[in-house]
Scaffold this active site. Sequence first.
Site, short mmCIF file in Angstrom:
data_model
loop_
_atom_site.label_atom_id
_atom_site.label_comp_id
_atom_site.label_asym_id
_atom_site.label_seq_id
_atom_site.Cartn_x
_atom_site.Cartn_y
_atom_site.Cartn_z
N ASP A 1 0.83 -1.20 0.00
CA ASP A 1 0.00 0.00 0.00
C ASP A 1 0.87 1.25 0.00
O ASP A 1 2.02 1.23 0.45
CB ASP A 1 -0.90 0.02 1.23
CG ASP A 1 -1.96 -1.06 1.19
OD1 ASP A 1 -2.33 -1.48 0.08
OD2 ASP A 1 -2.42 -1.47 2.27
N TYR B 1 5.95 -8.80 8.71
CA TYR B 1 5.60 -7.39 8.84
C TYR B 1 5.78 -6.94 10.28
O TYR B 1 5.65 -7.73 11.22
CB TYR B 1 4.13 -7.16 8.47
CG TYR B 1 3.76 -7.42 7.04
CD1 TYR B 1 3.83 -6.42 6.09
CD2 TYR B 1 3.31 -8.68 6.64
CE1 TYR B 1 3.46 -6.66 4.77
CE2 TYR B 1 2.95 -8.93 5.33
CZ TYR B 1 3.03 -7.91 4.40
OH TYR B 1 2.66 -8.15 3.10
N ASP C 1 -6.73 1.67 7.45
CA ASP C 1 -5.43 2.24 7.80
C ASP C 1 -5.55 3.75 7.93
O ASP C 1 -6.64 4.33 7.83
CB ASP C 1 -4.35 1.83 6.80
CG ASP C 1 -4.59 2.39 5.39
OD1 ASP C 1 -5.41 3.29 5.22
OD2 ASP C 1 -3.92 1.89 4.46
N ARG D 1 -4.08 -5.27 7.53
CA ARG D 1 -5.16 -4.34 7.86
C ARG D 1 -6.40 -5.08 8.36
O ARG D 1 -7.05 -4.66 9.32
CB ARG D 1 -5.51 -3.48 6.65
CG ARG D 1 -4.48 -2.41 6.33
CD ARG D 1 -4.87 -1.63 5.09
NE ARG D 1 -4.78 -2.43 3.89
CZ ARG D 1 -5.60 -2.33 2.84
NH1 ARG D 1 -6.63 -1.49 2.89
NH2 ARG D 1 -5.43 -3.06 1.78
#
Length: 304
Positions: free
Chosen positions: A73, A101, A115, A208
Amino acid sequence: MTADGMATVNNVTLSKLQSLNGIFAIYKKQGPTSADVLNMLKQKLLNEAGVANANHRKRKKQALKLGHGGTLDSTASGVLVIGIGQGTKMLTTMLTGSKKYTAVGELGKATDTLDSSGSVVQEKRYDHITREAFEEKMKEFIGEIMQVPPLYSALKKDGKRLSVLLKQGHVVEAKPARPVTVYSLSLQDFSPPLFSLDIECGGGFYVRSLVDDLGKALSSCAHVRELTRTKQGRFTLEEHVLQEERWTFRDISQSLQPCPEPTAVQKNGKRGKARDSCSQPGSECADPSPERAGGAGRDCCPAD
């Protein structure tokens, strides 16, 4: 100098760039999209070779073939794996391992994009949530779980990305829940409303969605504030990524994971196999997924 009068850098020519075949990893910073970063990289390399006014968005007769192996993203940073030349055909097969992550989430606020780039759509109390309760609830999200992908994503409907359709004002239905795998999940910091997670997951997984689901499971809500991909397949943030100042022919050629030569059988007519000749038994590489996300037009990884 090139034929059109452009100066080359360190005697790098277009033919030298076109001789590169393989995959490597670069650092994507927050802000630009993965496609933007790919185009920036391509332009830097073409400038180094003295190629002017290249239209990098045209797929036909491209001066330099590049693709990325998994969308990040625009608000995310970290490892972005790049294929160059024939390496664009090996992105799927060479990226079949796990991803890692680090994520910073915020309790008490939910956004439409899940987000920090989106608009706040809900606010709820979070003062009842303790670290112990948070860690206990996380156990439900380890292993093979069912997950609904975010509406704002690179997944497609009728050939168009859901995120694009939403921005155009179309009504978009959520994709059905699908199985994804979380290999490990740990809480690194808990300072309400903020918390930080380390995650290792398989293909098709959205951080997310995880943070959103965690917030709901804790009788509150949450969204991702910051997201960094630290590993994709064999490529790690610490050991393999090239920072922007190293997006050069020399640095890329030195860090390139080459594409193995096709076998004699593949050369003699079995063309369908040759495109995946870089798949080695037991290779640890990031994940295929049903969406198309990269400039190479290959099946690539989800947007997170």
